[in-house]
Design a protein around this motif. Structure first.
Motif, PDB file in Angstrom:
ATOM      1  N   LYS A  88      -8.518   2.748   9.056  1.00 46.47           N
ATOM      2  CA  LYS A  88      -8.217   2.921   8.064  1.00 46.47           C
ATOM      3  C   LYS A  88      -8.637   1.606   6.838  1.00 46.47           C
ATOM      4  CE  LYS A  88      -3.735   2.414   7.456  1.00 46.47           C
ATOM      5  NZ  LYS A  88      -3.233   3.426   7.584  1.00 46.47           N
ATOM      6  N   SER A 135       0.924   4.553   8.713  1.00 40.90           N
ATOM      7  CA  SER A 135       0.229   5.461   8.620  1.00 40.90           C
ATOM      8  C   SER A 135      -0.720   5.581   9.222  1.00 40.90           C
ATOM      9  CB  SER A 135       1.262   5.438   7.139  1.00 40.90           C
ATOM     10  OG  SER A 135       0.120   4.395   6.053  1.00 40.90           O
ATOM     11  N   GLU A 152       7.329   7.834   4.254  1.00 43.38           N
ATOM     12  CA  GLU A 152       7.386   6.480   5.467  1.00 43.38           C
ATOM     13  C   GLU A 152       9.231   5.734   5.554  1.00 43.38           C
ATOM     14  OE1 GLU A 152       6.159   5.945   1.962  1.00 43.38           O
ATOM     15  OE2 GLU A 152       3.672   5.622   2.816  1.00 43.38           O
ATOM     16  N   HIS A 203      -1.916   2.396  -4.127  1.00 50.02           N
ATOM     17  CA  HIS A 203      -1.380   3.135  -2.950  1.00 50.02           C
ATOM     18  C   HIS A 203      -1.021   4.349  -3.119  1.00 50.02           C
ATOM     19  CE1 HIS A 203       0.214   0.596  -0.285  1.00 50.02           C
ATOM     20  NE2 HIS A 203       0.700   1.603   1.127  1.00 50.02           N
ATOM     21  N   SER A 242       0.174   8.596   2.326  1.00 50.86           N
ATOM     22  CA  SER A 242       0.414   8.886   4.053  1.00 50.86           C
ATOM     23  C   SER A 242      -0.033  10.488   4.250  1.00 50.86           C
ATOM     24  CB  SER A 242       1.512   8.592   4.016  1.00 50.86           C
ATOM     25  OG  SER A 242       1.852   7.040   4.198  1.00 50.86           O
TER      26      SER A 242
HETATM   27 MG    MG Z   1       0.824   3.038   4.762  1.00 53.42          MG
END
Ligand code: MG
Ligand code: TXA
Length: 341
Positions: A56, A143, A180, A236, A151
């Motif tokens: 990731k 995620s 999420e 994010h 995500s």
């Molecule tokens: Mg995440």
């Protein structure tokens, strides 16, 4: 590495066994859940969880959620399970709620990001639960996106980000909730909501009485401020475009977008509003319907990149109930850039 794709239409699919075998032998596999796709691996093996961080590109101080399929898997992961935690689990598990408690010694430091707590959830998605059961161990699963990207709510999103970096993807179709899980810490008193999701503050209060909502849910953390949930301090959900969230009525919104548009601008609006907009549009669910907005928001953010939008004017979501989760993701995607007209 070549990433295998297992197309699975129910929890009875024989391909689930194949995915579980990869997990058992220390591989990492993206799996569907009711919230978003997760990048899963054996939560009790630190060499596996290291692979998850690496695939990731995730900072190592951002802890992972541990996924279980049976209530009996919880106790070994934590110091103890207080009555309040039991009450929450009875009411909301399986489902989109993550509960944080002081961790036991079997949790590798990599999973807890160096904290002395661990986040656990039991997903309601039947394919996810079957994979956990077949793997025979709790699964750490952040995620399944590249760190910082929106995500993933479909296998296609996972493949976009992680193809060639993970062993397999289980394609179980689109995620139902689309944002999420709600994250609540019971390691502090009163309980503290760290991330809003499908289980709303109102639903939590009904079980717990008083809860606190962490500052980071609404606001950007100040420079140097400690994050209760390390994930909150990172940038994010960001598309490449610069998003501005606009709080106004529809006509004022349209006029503002027209006036301030660049050649590559776009509008992020609600279904049915496209025809009135002066620019290219991407929609995220229906106006006043937070569930549909939650379901579509991450796909919409990815689409803005696909159409090459540089500046995006976004309609303002409702920010109560499940809407708080949508608002929380969108305001971050916008880098806290909002205006009221
Ligand atoms: Mg995440
Ligand atoms: O719905 C979900 O929760 C999805 C699916 C796959 O289950 N998973 C997910 O994981 O969203 P992730 O890693 O993307 O987000 C986990 C969030 C992060 O913000 C992290 O900082 C926080 O939970 N977290 C995890 N463990 C924590 C802990 N011990 N204390 C505080 N925050 C924690």
């Amino acid at each position: 590495m070549e990433t295998k794709i297992f197309k699975v239409d129910s929890a009875e699919s024989p391909l689930i066994r194949e995915a579980a075998d990869i997990l058992k032998s220390g591989g990492i596999v993206a799996i569907p859940t009711e919230t978003v796709y997760g990048l899963a691996g054996n939560a009790l093996d630190s060499s596996v969880t290291q692979k998850i961080y690496k695939a990731k590109g995730r900072p190592s101080d951002n802890p992972l959620i541990v996924h279980i399929s049976e209530f009996s898997q919880w106790a070994p992961l934590v110091k103890s399970i207080p009555e309040t935690a039991k009450a929450l689990a009875d009411k909301f598990w399986p489902g989109p709620l993550t509960v944080i408690l002081p961790k036991s010694d079997i949790i590798p430091d990599e999973v807890s990001g160096g904290l002395d707590t661990v986040a656990v959830r039991m997903p309601s998605d039947e394919i996810a639960r079957k994979i956990i059961t077949e793997a025979g161990v709790p699964l750490a699963a952040p995620s399944a996106n590249t760190s910082g990207r929106p995500s993933p709510t479909s296998a296609r999103h996972v493949i976009e980000d992680l193809s060639g970096r993970i062993d397999a993807v289980v394609d179980g179709g689109d995620c139902d909730v689309g944002v999420e899980s709600t994250v609540i810490s019971l390691a502090v008193s009163p309980p503290r909501l760290l991330r809003p999701g499908g289980i709303t503050p109102g639903m939590l209060t009904e079980v717990l009485g008083e809860i606190e909502i962490d500052d980071a849910v609404y606001n950007r953390l100040a420079e140097g401020q400690q994050a209760a949930s390390p994930g909150m301090k990172y940038k994010h959900y960001s598309p490449k475009a610069q998003i501005v969230l606009i709080k106004s009525d529809l006509d004022t919104f349209i006029a503002y977008a027209k006036e301030n548009a660049t050649e590559s601008s776009a509008v992020l609006c609600f279904e049915g509003e496209e025809k009135d907009m002066p620019l290219r549009t991407v929609t995220y669910g229906k106006k006043d319907d937070a569930l549909s907005q939650a379901k579509h928001i991450f796909d919409a953010l990815r689409k803005l990149d696909e159409i090459g939008a540089d500046k995006v004017f976004a309609r303002y979501p409702k920010s109560d109930g499940v809407g708080l989760a949508v608002f929380n993701r969108l305001i971050r995607a916008a880098g806290f850039n909002e205006i009221e007209l």
